[in-house]
Structure formats: structure tokens, C-alpha cells
Scaffold this active site. Sequence first.
Site, PDB file in Angstrom:
ATOM      1  N   LYS A  77       7.220   0.293  -0.450  1.00 54.00           N
ATOM      2  CA  LYS A  77       7.308   0.211  -1.670  1.00 54.00           C
ATOM      3  C   LYS A  77       6.257   1.189  -3.036  1.00 54.00           C
ATOM      4  O   LYS A  77       5.605   2.466  -2.454  1.00 54.00           O
ATOM      5  CB  LYS A  77       5.981  -0.649  -1.896  1.00 54.00           C
ATOM      6  CG  LYS A  77       5.905  -1.556  -3.134  1.00 54.00           C
ATOM      7  CD  LYS A  77       4.781  -2.862  -2.591  1.00 54.00           C
ATOM      8  CE  LYS A  77       4.263  -3.701  -4.115  1.00 54.00           C
ATOM      9  NZ  LYS A  77       3.830  -4.623  -4.708  1.00 54.00           N
ATOM     10  N   SER A 152       5.398  -8.675  -6.411  1.00 58.11           N
ATOM     11  CA  SER A 152       5.996  -7.541  -6.901  1.00 58.11           C
ATOM     12  C   SER A 152       6.529  -6.496  -6.189  1.00 58.11           C
ATOM     13  O   SER A 152       7.672  -5.984  -6.066  1.00 58.11           O
ATOM     14  CB  SER A 152       4.714  -6.621  -7.256  1.00 58.11           C
ATOM     15  OG  SER A 152       4.071  -6.104  -6.474  1.00 58.11           O
ATOM     16  N   SER A 176       2.408 -10.313  -3.873  1.00 58.42           N
ATOM     17  CA  SER A 176       3.766 -10.038  -3.807  1.00 58.42           C
ATOM     18  C   SER A 176       4.430  -9.539  -2.447  1.00 58.42           C
ATOM     19  O   SER A 176       5.459  -8.283  -2.548  1.00 58.42           O
ATOM     20  CB  SER A 176       2.860  -8.643  -4.462  1.00 58.42           C
ATOM     21  OG  SER A 176       2.333  -8.805  -5.726  1.00 58.42           O
TER      22      SER A 176
END
Length: 482
Positions: A77, A152, A176
Site C-alpha cells: 500500500k 482505504s 481499512s
Amino acid sequence: MSLHRAGLKEVVSLLKKGEVSPVDVVRDLVDAVDERDGDVRAYLHFDKDAILEAAKSVAESAGYRSTLLAGAPIAVKDNICVTGSPTTCASRILENYHSPYTATAVERLIQAGGVVAGKTNLDEFAMGSSTEHSAYHPTSNPWDLERTPGGSSGGSAAAVASDLALAALGSDTGGSIRQPASLCGVVGMKPTWGRVSRYGLVAFASSLDQIGPITKNVEDCALMLDVICGHDPHDATSLTTPVPDLSTDLEKGCENLTIGVPRDFLEVGMDDEVRSNFDTLVDDLKSEGIKVVDVAMPNARYAVACYYIIANAEASSNLARYDGVKYGHRAKEFNGPREMYTRTRDEGFGPEVKRRILLGTYVLSAGYYDAYYLKAQKVRSLIIDDFRKAFEACDLVAMPTAPSPAFRFGEKADPLLMYASDVFTIPVNLAGLPGVSLPSGLADSRLPIGVQLVGRPMAESVVLQGARGVERIVDFKEKAFA
Ligand code: GLN
């Protein structure tokens, strides 16, 4: 051979046997990303040449076949630092930022023979539940490109679900990792707070943030955790308690575990399909002879309100460092330092990040601190206590991961609707507990639904055994592709 379609452990076992080389695996992945990431848009940065170079250097290193990852590529990420690559947090303010150091979790992947396979998309600074708040582009849900992958860590979840990553790292502050895993039909786990070093994870809300894996199955999740968990002297909050080997006892499953269902908490809103899918799973567990008990979580319904005070308070302080002096973007025209700060931040941050900073600053300001921040901290203690009491009667608390399957772009434009997506995941962060999401079935729309299992502090092994047991019972792949 479509190596990218296989699971991480499967590919690692081929690499260990020398049947394929790290370069074969990466070439195959690069082709898949070339072909399909134009639709999914899971990656923010995917530097083919750099990934191929990294795979070559692993292939040339002595003894790589006896490492845990043996040359397998893993996506990361884009709020986790990797030396030499951009770390944008999907924000304009960090558009040209290249990290001068590598996060410990990534360093551990590399030490275990892993190759960093590109940086995945997210909501700006990990603030959101749909990846629509990325300053660069949204990511699509591979199950329906008109829908969001959740967030997210939507880029990581979508990459794994569309076979554009064998496995990925995400971060989870309020859900997330688990919520996008649920919406994309894959496995995602947030370990106990402190189990994985946060060194090199760009801070959002430090008392809640935790790095964890997103994978295609529970076995791969255990393998990733075996690599990334453990004490790190660079992170003062990292736990010193030794981590057991999480892959070893996985097959014990959930036969000897008691599962607690927080019926009172589940009265909060969720889609009918999610409720009936969860109830069916509970019945299936019972018919397999697994003990299921009701537990009470009377304060969990206040978790979302409590979280948006604590997380925003911490965010307002953590994001103060983006001032145009030390990091990233700086406004071109200004009169004096004050205007430099305000213009830089106004140009660099998107609307959701600004909203969070304003709310966080408000709840910490004189006269409001007691009414909001202090009260939220007290509610947080009550939620921790709810879990503590529940674990007197059970080993794992089970609940849906998200109140609905994947939603359409723009469907949750009202921030409060978006915030409610994390109703079931947020209490787990507030209590710092390990929680996993794994697929529990398909909605009529043929979109995945997920279930969440939560364990006692540091009980990652129990959480994973439970998840492996549920995975066997659900047999998701059979149903999804039947
Ligand atoms: N969706 C939640 C938020 O917007 C959680 C985000 C996260 O876990 N990083 O804050």
C-alpha cells in the site's frame, strides 16, 4: 502457466522446488498487470524494470530457495515507505516524495526473499472506505467495475482479488484492511496493535494504525504474518512478546473453539442479505458441532462516534508535519511563512483530509477537549471492557465485516454514510485486537460478503485457526465460480 492466478503459498512452493524462478513469476505478473490493471487501476506505481531487477537479484542470491517467500512478489500500500520508490499516500501533498528509508514490515518481506511488486492505491492518507478519496484515481472492484473495492486499502484488496498481486500489505486504522477484503472477496487481517512494526507506515491515527496482509486464502495470510510480525527496536510501541509460528497449527481449525455472537450489537443496521448470510454461517458452524454462544457488547454501537473523535484528533496532530517545509509539496506563491503554510496545505490536501483535520483540531481545542476527546477516551475503555468480558465466554467474537456488499461509486457521498461502513470493524481497532475478514458467501447480486473473527490480544494463532475452519466450511471458491 498463469502463475499470478495461484495463491502465494503455491507459488512459493514452486519457487522453493526450483520449478519456476523469481523472474518467471514476476514476468507473468507484469504481463497480467499490463493486461488488466487498466480496468481495475489497483496500482499507483508499478515500475516493471525495477521489479524485474529485484527478482533477478533475488534469483542470484545464495540460499533464496530456503527463505519464507523465496522470491515471490508482494504489493505494498502506498502509505508504507520503500526506499527509492514514491510514497504518495494517494495525496497531492506527497506527489513527489520518495522515501529515504524502508518500513520494517517491507524490510522483513525483503529479508524473507520477497520482491516489492509496486505500490497500491488508497484513500488519501488512508482516510476513507472506498478508495474514491485517492487524489490520483479511483480503483474498481474486480467483481463489478462500476463499484468500489472498499477502502482505504482498496488498491491492495483489488490487486489480490483480480490476481494482480499474489498478496499485499495494507494498513488498518478503523477497518481499512478488513472492509476492502470483505468487499473484494479475499482475506484481510489486522494483527494486535503492536504486533507489526509501524516504522515506515505514514501515521494517520497512531493509537489505531496497524499494518497487515491481504491474501487469497487463510494459509497465505498466516505465511505473510509469519514474515512481518515481531518486535522492532525502531518502533517503541512494538510488542516484545514472542510470536508463535502461525502456519504450523492452522489446520486445527475451529472445532475446539467457542464462537461468541454479539446479538445486541448486531441490531445496528445492515443489509438483509448480510444478516441472512451471517445467520446461515452461524447455523453451519453449529451443525459442524462448533459451540456458539451469545455475548453482550452494549457499548460497541458507540464505536463509530468515538472513533471519529479519537482518529481525527490524532490525525490533526500527525498531519501537522505537512507544512511545505520538510515534506512534499510547497505552494509556489506566498507572502511570508503563514501564507506558505496555509496555501501549501490548501493546495495539497483533498476535501476529506481537510474535514478530518478541522474536526480533529476542534475536538482538541480548549473548552471542547473534555466534552469530546476525553469522553471518547472513556467510551473507548468501555468498549475494551466489552471485549474483555466477551472473551470470558468465548475464544472468538464473530460478526459481519461490513454492513453491505460493494457499493457503487458516488453512492456514499454523504460522509456519515461512508463512516457507517466501518461499524463492525472500528470497535476492534479501538480495543487493539487481532481481527480477520474472510469470504462467507455471495449476495444475490453475486458480490462477495465477508465475516469477521476477532480474538484476544496477541491471539493471532487462534484467529487464524478459526478463520481456516470457517474457510473450510464456507468453501467460497466452489460457490463463487460454480
Ligand atoms: N474508513 C475508516 C476511516 O475513514 C478507516 C480507515 C482506515 O482504517 N485507515 O477513517
